[in-house]
Scaffold this motif. Sequence first.
Motif, PDB file in Angstrom:
ATOM      1  N   ARG A 271       2.504  -6.810 -14.298  1.00  0.00           N
ATOM      2  CA  ARG A 271       3.462  -6.019 -15.063  1.00  0.00           C
ATOM      3  C   ARG A 271       4.294  -5.105 -14.158  1.00  0.00           C
ATOM      4  N   ILE A 272       3.674  -4.581 -13.104  1.00  0.00           N
ATOM      5  CA  ILE A 272       4.434  -3.764 -12.153  1.00  0.00           C
ATOM      6  C   ILE A 272       5.471  -4.625 -11.427  1.00  0.00           C
TER       7      ILE A 272
ATOM      8  N   GLY B 267      -2.017  -4.857  -1.175  1.00  0.00           N
ATOM      9  CA  GLY B 267      -1.989  -5.996  -2.076  1.00  0.00           C
ATOM     10  C   GLY B 267      -2.184  -5.600  -3.530  1.00  0.00           C
ATOM     11  N   GLY B 268      -2.301  -4.296  -3.789  1.00  0.00           N
ATOM     12  CA  GLY B 268      -2.549  -3.832  -5.157  1.00  0.00           C
ATOM     13  C   GLY B 268      -4.001  -3.970  -5.543  1.00  0.00           C
TER      14      GLY B 268
ATOM     15  N   ASP C  21      -2.713  10.231 -10.706  1.00  0.00           N
ATOM     16  CA  ASP C  21      -1.443  10.708 -10.143  1.00  0.00           C
ATOM     17  C   ASP C  21      -0.233  10.011 -10.754  1.00  0.00           C
ATOM     18  N   GLY C  22      -0.428   9.289 -11.829  1.00  0.00           N
ATOM     19  CA  GLY C  22       0.687   8.643 -12.510  1.00  0.00           C
ATOM     20  C   GLY C  22       1.458   7.713 -11.596  1.00  0.00           C
ATOM     21  N   PHE C  23       2.783   7.853 -11.606  1.00  0.00           N
ATOM     22  CA  PHE C  23       3.626   6.989 -10.776  1.00  0.00           C
ATOM     23  C   PHE C  23       3.429   7.240  -9.286  1.00  0.00           C
ATOM     24  N   ASP C  24       2.836   8.365  -8.938  1.00  0.00           N
ATOM     25  CA  ASP C  24       2.595   8.686  -7.528  1.00  0.00           C
ATOM     26  C   ASP C  24       1.221   8.219  -7.051  1.00  0.00           C
TER      27      ASP C  24
ATOM     28  N   GLN D 158       0.854  -1.180   0.000  1.00  0.00           N
ATOM     29  CA  GLN D 158       0.000   0.000   0.000  1.00  0.00           C
ATOM     30  C   GLN D 158       0.896   1.239   0.000  1.00  0.00           C
ATOM     31  N   ASP D 159       1.295   1.596  -1.201  1.00  0.00           N
ATOM     32  CA  ASP D 159       2.246   2.681  -1.401  1.00  0.00           C
ATOM     33  C   ASP D 159       2.080   3.160  -2.838  1.00  0.00           C
ATOM     34  N   THR D 160       2.914   4.103  -3.247  1.00  0.00           N
ATOM     35  CA  THR D 160       2.829   4.578  -4.628  1.00  0.00           C
ATOM     36  C   THR D 160       3.352   3.501  -5.583  1.00  0.00           C
ATOM     37  N   ILE D 161       2.905   3.591  -6.831  1.00  0.00           N
ATOM     38  CA  ILE D 161       3.411   2.662  -7.846  1.00  0.00           C
ATOM     39  C   ILE D 161       4.924   2.828  -7.978  1.00  0.00           C
ATOM     40  N   TYR D 162       5.376   4.059  -7.934  1.00  0.00           N
ATOM     41  CA  TYR D 162       6.827   4.327  -8.040  1.00  0.00           C
ATOM     42  C   TYR D 162       7.592   3.572  -6.963  1.00  0.00           C
ATOM     43  N   ASN D 163       7.140   3.659  -5.711  1.00  0.00           N
ATOM     44  CA  ASN D 163       7.850   2.996  -4.624  1.00  0.00           C
ATOM     45  C   ASN D 163       7.759   1.476  -4.728  1.00  0.00           C
TER      46      ASN D 163
END
Length: 583
Positions: A480-481, A469-470, A460-463, A423-428
């Motif tokens: 893919r991530i 758990g996505g 928010d894109g990558f943020d 449970q975080d940004t996609i970037y992280n």
Amino acid sequence: MIALMRRILKISGRYRNRVIGAFFTAFFKSMFGKAPLMLSYIALAAFYNNTGSKMLCLRLGIGMLICLVLQIVFQHATDRLQSAAGFMIFADMRMKLGEHLRRMPMGYFTEGNIGKISSVLSSDMVFIEENCMTAFGDMMSYVFSQLIMILFLLFFNVWIGLAAVVICAVIILVAQGMRKDSLRKAEIRQEQNEKLTEAVLDFTEGIGITKTYNLLGERSASLTENFRETCRTSIAFEKSQTPWQIGLFCLYGLGAAALAGVALGLNGKTLMEALAVIGMMLFVFDVFGPLKALYSQSTRLTVMNSCMDRIEEVFSEKELPNTGTDTIPDSADGPELEFRKVQFGYGEKEVLHGISFSLEKNKMLALVGPSGSGKSTVANLLARFWDVNGGQVLVRGKDVRDVPLQDLMSHISMVFQRVYLFQDTIYNNIVMGRPEATREEVIDAAKKARCYDFITALPDGFDTVVGEGGASLSGGEKQRIAIARCILKDAPIVILDEATANVDADNESYIQEAISELCRGKTLLVIAHRLNTIRSADRILVLSEGSIVQSGTHEELLGQDGIYRDFVTMRAKSVGWNRRKGA
């Protein structure tokens, strides 16, 4: 009490001095709390002997005021030392638990221990830091106060003092019986809390299946029964303590009356002056007050002991040894990875029987076979989620047990069938593959994993923060991530465990392209059922019941009578794996 104090000091770590300091300030608080009684006796003696004066009264008044001020000061110091110490100690304890769990074999997390871990974190540690640590100094204060009272009585009159010692011994003896009974029932209570935690986790994790099969009422009934049982257990625990507490309260009263009787008896035999008897009456009903206050907290102490037992039980679980000092070389003359007569079992059940194979650098090895044949176990042993029971797992000639886990994992990337995003940004979630990577490198990895387009389309894109758990992404998007994370890590060995098994047709082509990017120039160990994945393998191993029953290329295995050819035939008929009789 002493044993519990030792346990607390043992886990207090760098906050040990704060806890010890709270004991000392509690002692001085107790001493100045009882001092006014002694000053009162001095005043009473002065008036009884007609020696009182304004100056004496002024001095005694100033003395009592000083005692009150000092009592407040030491109470404040005790609160300052102990109130934050509990939270600080258990903040460190949670970090230590996290480090401990990180070094545990994966088998520990598949043996029904998730509920225990959750209960220890959310119940046992919370109970101690919120309900016990803040009162621990006070409990020590009660012990010190009782000692001060006994010493004062012995100084006041040796017979009164000895009588008080005998009465205290009787009270402590009865309290020991209460402690043993409450400790046993506290364990039952905490075990039920663990069962409740497991039931809640099971219900929430399976809510989708429960709704799909219209079992909500049945599963809810099971969860509700656990709530009721927890309520019954907690109430039964409290009820079991009531008779003991009533008995102790009676002993306090009878003890005070006995001391008064002893004082009057001594006076009748001219062994104690009337002034001393009057002075005795000043605090006879407070003489066992500290013990009364202490044992009124005994329930909390008992539950605290039970909580400590459960915490220590988790910490006592054996970690996966990580004492290796060898380093995996940059290259090796032999195979990239090798299994030599590997035996492994979950508990007493052996699931791999003398597995041996090797894989050359930049080659692809596919593991196929019926469900339960040991394919995922092979992959997990390579990543050292468990240790083998016999044989060796080698990476570039080095036994994985002789290599630090950090070094081993830097050489391996894994893509699981079931992807988990934090449970975080996609970037992280991507950059955790290589935390020192630049943002440009993260974006490049996302492009290679074919997830850049859908990420940039998000608000928010990558943020964008994904759910635990996505949950806010589709299965293909999560996959893919996860692949982007592995691409960024750029490890030389890649393990694919059914990476495309549960992906829809729309996402499969993207994932296949992403996997192709991930696997370029890598050594691959692949667990798969899809023919288009298996067919391109340099070598295929067919596992059945923990043994390698066939080995070769796709064409070689098709030319042999065995499980693999049956699988291909059945796959063409969309039947899937099946065990051949006699295989």
